[in-house]
Design a protein around this motif. Structure first.
Motif, PDB file in Angstrom:
ATOM      1  N   GLU A  66       0.713  -1.202   0.121  1.00 61.85           N
ATOM      2  CA  GLU A  66       0.027   0.081   0.093  1.00 61.85           C
ATOM      3  C   GLU A  66       1.089   1.253  -0.060  1.00 61.85           C
ATOM      4  OE1 GLU A  66      -3.708   2.222  -0.276  1.00 61.85           O
ATOM      5  OE2 GLU A  66      -3.113  -0.137  -0.363  1.00 61.85           O
ATOM      6  N   PHE A  67       1.892   1.227   0.688  1.00 66.48           N
ATOM      7  CA  PHE A  67       2.927   2.442   0.830  1.00 66.48           C
ATOM      8  C   PHE A  67       3.267   2.626  -0.474  1.00 66.48           C
ATOM      9  CE2 PHE A  67       6.454   5.188   1.626  1.00 66.48           C
ATOM     10  CZ  PHE A  67       5.912   5.828   2.851  1.00 66.48           C
ATOM     11  N   CYS A  68       3.996   1.673  -1.179  1.00 63.51           N
ATOM     12  CA  CYS A  68       4.549   1.696  -2.528  1.00 63.51           C
ATOM     13  C   CYS A  68       3.470   2.258  -3.727  1.00 63.51           C
ATOM     14  CB  CYS A  68       5.105   0.391  -3.057  1.00 63.51           C
ATOM     15  SG  CYS A  68       6.427  -0.189  -2.027  1.00 63.51           S
ATOM     16  N   ARG A  69       2.273   1.747  -3.470  1.00 67.00           N
ATOM     17  CA  ARG A  69       1.208   2.349  -4.405  1.00 67.00           C
ATOM     18  C   ARG A  69       0.831   3.698  -4.206  1.00 67.00           C
ATOM     19  NH1 ARG A  69      -1.280  -3.111  -3.361  1.00 67.00           N
ATOM     20  NH2 ARG A  69      -2.509  -2.000  -1.605  1.00 67.00           N
ATOM     21  N   ALA A  70       0.909   4.048  -2.892  1.00 74.59           N
ATOM     22  CA  ALA A  70       0.434   5.548  -2.817  1.00 74.59           C
ATOM     23  C   ALA A  70       1.583   6.377  -2.969  1.00 74.59           C
ATOM     24  CB  ALA A  70       0.229   5.661  -1.026  1.00 74.59           C
ATOM     25  N   TYR A  71       2.959   5.810  -2.924  1.00 75.95           N
ATOM     26  CA  TYR A  71       4.006   6.757  -3.358  1.00 75.95           C
ATOM     27  C   TYR A  71       4.233   6.817  -4.880  1.00 75.95           C
ATOM     28  CZ  TYR A  71       8.778   8.455  -3.994  1.00 75.95           C
ATOM     29  OH  TYR A  71       9.840   9.110  -4.368  1.00 75.95           O
ATOM     30  N   ASP A  72       3.689   5.666  -5.823  1.00 71.86           N
ATOM     31  CA  ASP A  72       3.776   5.286  -7.136  1.00 71.86           C
ATOM     32  C   ASP A  72       5.124   4.931  -7.259  1.00 71.86           C
ATOM     33  OD1 ASP A  72       2.998   4.913  -9.629  1.00 71.86           O
ATOM     34  OD2 ASP A  72       3.067   7.107 -10.253  1.00 71.86           O
ATOM     35  N   LEU A  73       5.904   4.204  -6.542  1.00 72.57           N
ATOM     36  CA  LEU A  73       7.235   3.855  -6.745  1.00 72.57           C
ATOM     37  C   LEU A  73       7.417   3.051  -8.021  1.00 72.57           C
ATOM     38  CD1 LEU A  73       9.814   3.784  -5.220  1.00 72.57           C
ATOM     39  CD2 LEU A  73       9.222   1.554  -4.418  1.00 72.57           C
ATOM     40  N   ASP A  74       8.333   3.400  -8.969  1.00 72.60           N
ATOM     41  CA  ASP A  74       8.684   2.567  -9.870  1.00 72.60           C
ATOM     42  C   ASP A  74       9.022   1.199  -9.884  1.00 72.60           C
ATOM     43  OD1 ASP A  74      11.887   2.551 -10.295  1.00 72.60           O
ATOM     44  OD2 ASP A  74      11.174   4.326  -9.484  1.00 72.60           O
ATOM     45  N   ASP A  75       8.819   0.384 -11.142  1.00 74.34           N
ATOM     46  CA  ASP A  75       9.239  -0.987 -10.977  1.00 74.34           C
ATOM     47  C   ASP A  75      10.580  -1.251 -10.604  1.00 74.34           C
ATOM     48  OD1 ASP A  75       6.551  -1.353 -11.782  1.00 74.34           O
ATOM     49  OD2 ASP A  75       7.090  -1.596 -13.682  1.00 74.34           O
ATOM     50  N   ARG A  76      11.585  -0.552 -10.926  1.00 76.54           N
ATOM     51  CA  ARG A  76      12.982  -0.793 -10.921  1.00 76.54           C
ATOM     52  C   ARG A  76      13.203  -0.725  -9.297  1.00 76.54           C
ATOM     53  NH1 ARG A  76      17.462   1.041  -8.816  1.00 76.54           N
ATOM     54  NH2 ARG A  76      16.580   3.066  -8.596  1.00 76.54           N
ATOM     55  N   SER A  77      12.613   0.357  -8.710  1.00 75.59           N
ATOM     56  CA  SER A  77      12.887   0.468  -7.225  1.00 75.59           C
ATOM     57  C   SER A  77      12.127  -0.473  -6.234  1.00 75.59           C
ATOM     58  CB  SER A  77      12.246   2.056  -6.934  1.00 75.59           C
ATOM     59  OG  SER A  77      13.184   2.965  -7.531  1.00 75.59           O
ATOM     60  N   ARG A  78      10.991  -1.038  -6.897  1.00 75.73           N
ATOM     61  CA  ARG A  78      10.233  -2.039  -6.283  1.00 75.73           C
ATOM     62  C   ARG A  78      11.093  -3.138  -6.235  1.00 75.73           C
ATOM     63  NH1 ARG A  78       4.164  -1.519  -6.418  1.00 75.73           N
ATOM     64  NH2 ARG A  78       3.734   0.683  -6.775  1.00 75.73           N
ATOM     65  N   SER A  79      11.813  -3.496  -7.103  1.00 73.90           N
ATOM     66  CA  SER A  79      12.655  -4.627  -7.495  1.00 73.90           C
ATOM     67  C   SER A  79      13.822  -5.030  -6.302  1.00 73.90           C
ATOM     68  CB  SER A  79      13.171  -5.052  -8.648  1.00 73.90           C
ATOM     69  OG  SER A  79      14.177  -4.050  -9.022  1.00 73.90           O
ATOM     70  N   VAL A  80      14.224  -3.745  -6.097  1.00 79.99           N
ATOM     71  CA  VAL A  80      15.323  -3.615  -4.825  1.00 79.99           C
ATOM     72  C   VAL A  80      14.939  -3.240  -3.548  1.00 79.99           C
ATOM     73  CG1 VAL A  80      16.978  -3.183  -6.720  1.00 79.99           C
ATOM     74  CG2 VAL A  80      15.949  -1.233  -5.783  1.00 79.99           C
ATOM     75  N   LEU A  81      13.594  -3.115  -3.519  1.00 84.50           N
ATOM     76  CA  LEU A  81      13.124  -2.626  -2.010  1.00 84.50           C
ATOM     77  C   LEU A  81      13.621  -3.360  -0.840  1.00 84.50           C
ATOM     78  CD1 LEU A  81      11.228  -0.384  -0.775  1.00 84.50           C
ATOM     79  CD2 LEU A  81       9.553  -2.053  -0.691  1.00 84.50           C
TER      80      LEU A  81
END
Length: 248
Positions: free
Chosen positions: A176-191
């Motif tokens: 939910e935090f990543c969705r609300a921030y609208d985090l890009d795919d590359r950043s999600r992959s290294v979270l």
């Protein structure tokens, strides 16, 4: 220990070598319309003065409002707005001084300690961001990872005022935090890896500063903070695949 005092709508805080740079950053944020940060007022040899950001900081124990999904979502959006405003800050290596080392890839100026206790709330809404001493150039995901770790929360310890969430609940809050921030795919992959890296860096800082005699970090070490973060690193590494799948 830090000596922070408030007089009416002003806050007086200890200044460091990085404070002039932070004041330029704060001024830039206000110029960009990000008024959720303190406004710089004065800078002396040992003290800085900034405006007071009204509201309630999300200190432990969490209130029901701070622990809510709405607070998590508004905090994520606040972080996004801060990063967007800070991304146009004109860096000047000849005079910039930061308390933390620059991290690549540099995408913006990161806060360095984005957590509920550094956010200010009006009920369930995050309306302010404070304590920019650890700000430095870096990737957006550095702050998002720190925030997800604190807001999910992915700690193995006891957080005052927070009912210990299940892994599934933590994963949903992270997503939910990543969705609300609208985090890009590359950043999600290294979270998950970035959460681990930030905790390892924190342990190193605690141990290095404690060895140098810094009383705050001596206290942190004595209270087992480094051991807790090491346990959290192990927990994150154990569930890295689940975290990656949840935020993808």
């Amino acid at each position: 220990m830090e000596r922070i005092t408030r007089a009416d709508d002003r806050v007086h805080r200890p200044a460091g070598p990085w404070t002039p740079t932070v004041h330029r950053l704060l001024a830039h944020l206000h110029e960009q319309g990000f008024v959720a940060a303190p406004e710089p007022i004065a800078l002396g040899d040992s003290l800085e003065t900034v405006s007071f950001v009204p509201g309630e900081a999300g200190e432990y124990p969490w209130t029901e409002d701070v622990g809510s999904e709405a607070a998590l979502v508004t905090s994520a959006r606040l972080l996004r707005h801060f990063h967007d405003a800070a991304s146009s800050f004109a860096r000047d290596p000849s005079r910039d001084v930061w308390s933390q080392a620059e991290r690549a890839p540099v995408e913006t100026i990161v806060h360095g300690d984005f957590a509920p206790y550094n956010c200010v709330y009006d009920g369930i809404a995050a309306v302010g961001l404070i304590d920019f001493d650890t700000a430095h150039p870096g990737p957006r995901v550095w702050d998002v990872a720190s925030a997800v770790y604190r807001f999910a929360p992915f700690t193995t310890g006891i957080v005052e005022g927070v009912t210990a969430p299940t892994l599934d609940e933590r994963l949903e809050r992270a997503a939910e935090f990543c969705r609300a921030y609208d985090l890009d795919d590359r950043s999600r992959s290294v979270l998950a890896d970035t959460m681990v890296a930030s905790l390892v860096a924190l342990v190193t800082t605690i141990e290095t500063e404690a060895a140098a005699g810094n009383p705050k970090f001596v206290s942190d070490l004595e209270h087992g903070h480094a051991d807790l973060y090491r346990a959290d690193v192990a927990y994150l590494e154990q569930h890295a695949a689940e975290i990656a799948a949840a935020v993808a």
